[in-house]
Design an enzyme around this catalytic site. Structure first.
Site, PDB file in Angstrom:
ATOM      1  N   ASP A  17      71.119  67.532  56.648  1.00  0.00           N
ATOM      2  CA  ASP A  17      72.123  67.738  55.607  1.00  0.00           C
ATOM      3  C   ASP A  17      73.411  68.326  56.157  1.00  0.00           C
ATOM      4  O   ASP A  17      74.423  68.333  55.463  1.00  0.00           O
ATOM      5  CB  ASP A  17      71.559  68.646  54.507  1.00  0.00           C
ATOM      6  CG  ASP A  17      71.461  67.924  53.175  1.00  0.00           C
ATOM      7  OD1 ASP A  17      71.511  66.682  53.184  1.00  0.00           O
ATOM      8  OD2 ASP A  17      71.353  68.592  52.139  1.00  0.00           O
ATOM      9  N   ASP A 322      60.845  71.905  43.766  1.00  0.00           N
ATOM     10  CA  ASP A 322      59.493  71.453  44.084  1.00  0.00           C
ATOM     11  C   ASP A 322      58.512  71.776  42.956  1.00  0.00           C
ATOM     12  O   ASP A 322      57.647  70.957  42.623  1.00  0.00           O
ATOM     13  CB  ASP A 322      59.018  72.089  45.406  1.00  0.00           C
ATOM     14  CG  ASP A 322      59.469  73.537  45.549  1.00  0.00           C
ATOM     15  OD1 ASP A 322      59.766  74.176  44.527  1.00  0.00           O
ATOM     16  OD2 ASP A 322      59.531  74.025  46.688  1.00  0.00           O
TER      17      ASP A 322
END
Length: 609
Positions: A17, A322
């Protein structure tokens, strides 16, 4: 890449990223070293198969290979890491290196970590007959990806990166099972893939399993876990307990998912996985064409007007993406499995300073509370879809942050009342004290039993009790405050990555199990204020007893407060040392101590007047 699994069925993707050419260079170096390392691992059944972890644990004398061969492969690894370190220190890649792979030309002077085009580079094409190691065996596919980032487009943090990976991998390998691991973890068990697949392939229950979750383990904990980061009780007790209720949470790392389920598929009793799916043969188009197609899927505008981040993929809008992703999977009818083998499947790097620990738990508690306050509240979102006990299991973590309010009350008000001579609990001789004594004793004994049976030491349990207090008056408190600010529209969601790097002095103190402060963070002011307040109140309360006498001050009524205040003081001894005795750089800075004393004086005014 070195898993004990057919390499032609294995594809490895790295999502960068930061979009760093240095990371790409390190990956390119690793792809070359893999041609030597993979056959070495399989020839001698080496474990762990992360070379950095392996060479830090082995001197070569206990291995099946000859010392000469061991030294040769280690020298190759050392030379590779030295080249990478040199490039990182200089911040530049030598021109002769750039000429060896077309991928280096993706970078130019205008690229930054927050503003760059999508980059997808297939470093090893496992379907290419020429992609073999030094023993002639096929190598796994290896892919580098940096999704597009532009300042004007929100990138949705880790969840956005995961969804880009799901799409990019669909045009390169499209394997039916996806395993994700955080960048600070490595594989510690080369059979982890096979073990996970056993659950998916089970003839009776396999069709119900949506994901297989492994525990999060750390390899850098101090002997007695000074910061309480081991997660032993969570791993051994809580996650295992949820396994009987529908399955554990998805914790964001060390997890095997069915691709179809991540893409939104609902459970049906007649579900059957198509294990022949995936791109098995060499692609018809060239690697360049495949990369261009994959880049379009990693563009920052691709998701506009789609269900990605909502009904498809990892969910957006939460710091613990998550957990809500796993919850949504459970609510679609799927179950999960918790696999905790004796030999940990994955090992990672845990926080090594108090600031790192507080930051990590702040993010976890803030994110879990935001779920509780959102449409994904498990009692509402999961009503009629999951068992009530399963919903309650989720809320153990959702209510971490509000615990801070009760904890603050119990470490402040009883102490101030003790100093003033005001009893808040029943007298020690009264039968009404029984519930308080019962809760205190049973909770203490059971937590000690859980910790020791899960692998903690006695001192480790005691450190955990101290950190129990610290996290609740800092991390969890800020988790509550940040959620209130978001509800009032005063702030937006952010995702703070927990730093895991410490300098040499900090690392030395960590090994010696000396708590690390060193900065003037507001969290330390809270810790200093609470600990000093309880010390003053305890000394003040005891001095009154000695001056006035037992009967006159009704000590039997104040005894529970003396115990409570005394427990806070005893657990806070390392904080007193850091404020008044230590001289190293990791001590609590004098301005923090001074501010804490000031707040204690303000807090004492009502008790004195």
């Amino acid at each position: 890449m070195a898993y004990n699994y057919p390499p032609e069925k294995l594809s490895v993707y790295l999502s960068d990223d930061g979009g760093s050419i240095l990371t790409f260079y390190g990956m390119w170096e690793a792809s070359l070293f893999a041609k030597h390392w993979l056959p070495f691992c399989k020839r001698y059944n080496i474990e762990p198969r992360s070379p950095a972890a392996y060479f830090s644990q082995s001197d070569g004398h206990q291995e099946l290979c000859t010392p000469k061969e061991w030294s040769l492969i280690k020298d190759m690894f050392d030379e590779m890491t030295e080249r990478i370190d040199t490039a990182v220190m200089s911040g530049k890649i030598p021109e002769e290196i750039k000429a060896k792979h077309k991928g280096f030309h993706e970078w130019n002077q205008e690229i930054t970590s927050k503003n760059h085009q999508p980059i997808v580079q297939i470093l090893i094409d496992g379907k290419d007959q020429n992609a073999v190691d030094n023993d002639g065996n096929v190598l796994p596919t290896l892919v580098y990806m940096a999704r597009e980032k532009r300042p004007q487009h929100h990138h949705n943090f880790k969840a956005g990166a995961m969804n880009a990976l799901i799409r990019v991998s669909s045009v390169i390998s499209n394997s039916p099972i996806i395993m994700n691991v955080d960048c600070d973890m490595y594989s510690n068990n080369n059979d982890a893939v096979r073990d996970a697949l056993c659950f998916f392939l089970d003839e009776e229950m396999g069709h119900k399993i949506g994901f297989v979750q492994y525990p999060q383990n750390y390899n850098n904990l101090s002997k007695n876990d000074i910061y309480g980061n081991s997660l032993h009780v969570i791993n051994e007790v809580e996650m295992g307990g949820m396994d009987s209720l529908g399955g554990p949470l998805y914790i964001g790392t060390g997890c095997f998912h069915r691709r179809e389920i991540l893409c939104g598929r609902k459970f049906t009793k007649d579900y059957q996985e198509d294990w022949n799916a995936g791109i098995k043969d060499k692609l018809q188009e060239s690697i360049d064409e495949t990369e261009e197609k994959a880049k379009s899927l990693a563009a920052c505008t691709y998701e506009h007007g789609t269900q990605w981040g909502d009904e498809i993929g990892v969910k957006y809008g939460c710091a613990v993406e998550d957990v809500i992703t796993g919850l949504a999977i459970h609510c679609r009818g799927w179950e999960s499995v918790y696999n905790n083998p004796k030999k940990p499947a994955f090992m990672g790097v845990g926080p090594t300073t108090l600031a790192q620990t507080i930051l990590q738990h702040k993010r976890w508690s803030e994110g879990n509370l935001s779920i509780f306050l959102s449409k994904y509240n498990v009692f509402l979102f999961g009503h009629g879809k999951t068992k009530l006990r399963h919903q309650m299991g989720y809320h153990i973590y959702g209510l971490w942050a509000p615990n801070s309010l009760a904890t603050l009350y119990y470490v402040i008000i009883p102490s101030l009342a003790l100093l003033k001579g005001t009893p808040l609990f029943p007298e020690i001789t009264s039968p009404w004290i029984a519930p308080f004594v019962y809760v205190f004793c049973v909770k203490t004994m059971y937590s000690l039993y859980e910790a020791l049976s899960s692998g903690d030491t006695l001192k480790g349990w005691w450190n955990g009790q101290r950190m129990w207090l610290v996290k609740r008056i800092t991390s969890y408190l800020f988790g509550v405050l940040d959620n209130l600010r978001k509800l009032l529209g005063l702030s937006k969601m952010n995702f703070v990555v927990s730093p895991k790097v410490s300098d040499e002095d900090e690392s030395k103190r960590y090994e010696q199990e000396i708590m690390e402060f060193g900065s003037s963070d507001p969290e330390y002011v809270i810790i200093g204020t609470i600990t000093l307040l309880n010390l003053v109140c305890l000394l003040g309360g005891l001095s009154k007893v000695m001056k006035v006498g037992w009967n006159n001050i009704h000590l039997d009524a104040l005894f529970p407060q003396l115990i409570l205040c005394g427990m806070v003081v005893i657990t806070s001894i390392p904080f007193y040392e850091a404020m008044f005795l230590r001289k190293d750089k990791g001590r609590i800075p004098f301005p923090v101590t001074l501010a804490s004393i000031g707040f204690v004086m303000l807090a004492l005014l009502p008790a004195i007047v």
